[in-house]
Enzyme design. Structure first.
Site, mmCIF file in Angstrom:
data_model
loop_
_atom_site.group_PDB
_atom_site.id
_atom_site.type_symbol
_atom_site.label_atom_id
_atom_site.label_comp_id
_atom_site.label_asym_id
_atom_site.label_seq_id
_atom_site.Cartn_x
_atom_site.Cartn_y
_atom_site.Cartn_z
ATOM 1 C CE1 TYR A 1 48.129 107.844 103.320
ATOM 2 C CE2 TYR A 1 49.613 107.489 105.153
ATOM 3 C CZ TYR A 1 49.253 108.194 104.032
ATOM 4 O OH TYR A 1 50.005 109.264 103.630
ATOM 5 C CE LYS B 1 32.908 105.155 99.206
ATOM 6 N NZ LYS B 1 31.903 105.782 98.316
#
Ligand code: NAP
Length: 456
Positions: free
Chosen positions: A162, A229
């Site tokens: 990001y 994740k």
């Protein structure tokens, strides 16, 4: 005064918030708090919110405490005053006075700045994006029991894919990287790929984990969950999880117990005489992933400080895979408290959780660094409503509540939460809620604020 401004004047009343040797804020009874009005609807929501914040402070403390507000500039107002979108005066004021709140800002087109919000975060190193999500009774929500969700998301603000380190498909940089990775590192990236980089560091992870855990301790929350994740991205998100646990165990050992330690200590209470090997079997039969004997022994070593009745008072630290967290928020929301996430997971999760309680339009937020914080409305400038006194000021108003909690003025926040809840229950709402509620009259932005003041 330690700092000199180009075009700002220090307020004539009020005292600056300072920081002590341990890095903790020292808040006077007359703190100077900064505000950036913001563009578009910023003027409407800021003036409505200021009325509510001031009324709540007076209601909570009478004459004993008072805020001195100082306006600083970013966005269009700054451009008109300084010819710059984010003047150095504003950054200097935040560094000096430490705590402030901002309305939404237009993203300047072709101004050389990608986003004012991102620039503000980067210049002030506001590394924690904090988004509390709770239900206000009466708010229209898409789920059956919205009140079960009450979480605060600590999203890392500076790293991850990001952070914007990326190159366009076909650019010389993308070609160079692909060539290097394919040849030197023996991977097989398609030649027609765009490339983004996902850095997650020990430094970035530990400071966001520390902030989340400090919040849990200060507010007596029950758990902190690392959302990742890591099953797929082992060296970035998996490491985020591992470094998070490491920090929790080294810096918060007295206050926390990991979920797996909790499993052992809880089972020990019920099976006092069992050996570590027997406990491993009992836990396995109870549905826990297999424990090694060493893991059991390490948990049992905590028995004196964490076992028996003491277990209940410890903050449980656990982790969940990101995709399963989205399910958990819908299916078992009351089992979660503080969620600590890398940048991208946190972006998705914040909005999904806010939508679940019907509060996307009134979701509050903050960007926080080390003893410096900027609270903010999470929506944009909604230019078509600018100056019409029509929109919902809830997001900014509730961000103000976070700001009062941050400086330790919990009473003010509580009064405003109560006032907002009562006003929504009375169906006295702005247009955005009115269209989702039957039989609700439509209030202006300023009328909604006046109703909240009445209900404090
Ligand atoms: P937006 O300003 O959030 O507006 C989108 C829609 O959301 C509005 O048309 C309105 O819906 C609703 N809305 C937003 N704020 C509301 C409020 N306080 N009360 C009730 N409804 C509200 O998003 P955008 O149109 O994508 O962005 C406009 C500008 O804001 C852009 O320049 C963008 O870069 C900037 N922006 C700034 C921030 C920030 O400063 N943090 C964040 C996001 C965007 P209805 O039309 O259905 O009434």
């Amino acid at each position: 005064m330690a700092v000199e401004f180009k075009k700002l004047a220090h307020p004539k009343t009020g005292t600056a918030i300072t920081v002590d040797a341990r890095g903790e804020l020292k808040v006077p009874d007359d703190p100077i708090l900064l505000f950036i009005e913001g563009d578009g609807i910023g003027g409407d929501i800021t003036s409505a919110s200021l009325k509510v914040w001031n009324a709540a402070v007076e209601k909570a403390y009478g004459k004993k405490r008072k805020v001195s507000w100082m306006e600083v500039y970013a966005g269009e107002k700054a451009h008109a005053k300084y010819g710059e979108w984010l003047p150095e005066d504003t950054l200097a004021a935040f560094r000096h006075y430490r705590v402030g709140i901002k309305g939404p800002l237009t993203t300047p087109v072709g101004g050389g700045i990608r986003s004012l919000n991102v620039s503000l975060r980067q210049f002030l190193d506001l590394y924690a994006c904090v988004r509390p999500v709770r239900y206000f009774k009466g708010t229209p929500s898409p789920v059956k029991k919205p009140e079960l969700l009450d979480v605060t998301i600590y999203r890392e603000n500076t790293e991850d894919v990001y952070a914007g380190i990326e190159w366009k498909e076909g650019s010389p940089e993308a070609k160079k990287l692909i060539d290097y990775i394919n040849k030197e590192l023996k991977k097989n990236i398609r030649l027609d790929s765009g490339i983004g980089i996902k850095p997650i560091s020990i430094t970035g992870t530990k400071r966001i984990a520390r902030a989340a855990l400090k919040h849990a301790v200060a507010r007596k929350r029950r758990s902190v969950t690392f959302v990742h994740k890591g099953n797929i991205m082992k060296y970035t998100e998996g490491a985020f999880r591992d470094w998070g646990y490491e920090l929790a165990k080294t810096e918060f050992r007295d206050q926390i117990v990991t979920e797996r330690e909790w499993g052992v200590l809880d089972m020990r209470k019920k099976n006092a005489g069992q050996t570590p090997e027997e406990l491993a079997t009992t836990l396995r039969n109870d549905g826990w992933e297999p424990y090694t004997t060493d893991e059991i022994k390490a948990a049992l070593a905590l028995e004196k400080t964490h076992g028996g009745d003491k277990l209940k008072s410890k903050i449980k630290v656990n982790d969940r895979i990101a995709d399963s967290t989205f399910q958990q928020m819908l299916l078992r929301p009351d089992e979660y408290d503080i969620l600590c996430t890398p940048n991208l997971n946190g972006d998705y999760l914040s909005d999904a959780c806010a939508a679940q309680v019907g509060g996307l339009g009134i979701a509050p937020g903050a960007n926080i660094g080390d003893a410096i914080a900027c609270f903010e409305a999470t929506h944009g400038t909604a230019p078509k409503y600018a100056g019409l006194d029509r929109v919902n000021p809830g997001s900014l108003m509730l961000s103000g509540c976070m700001m009062f909690e941050y400086i330790g003025w919990e009473e003010v926040a509580k009064l405003i939460y109560g006032g907002i809840e009562k006003t929504i229950q009375q169906k006295r709402v702005t247009y955005d809620f009115e269209r989702l509620m039957e039989g609700a009259p439509k209030l202006k932005c300023s009328e909604f604020a006046a109703a909240i003041v009445e209900n404090l």
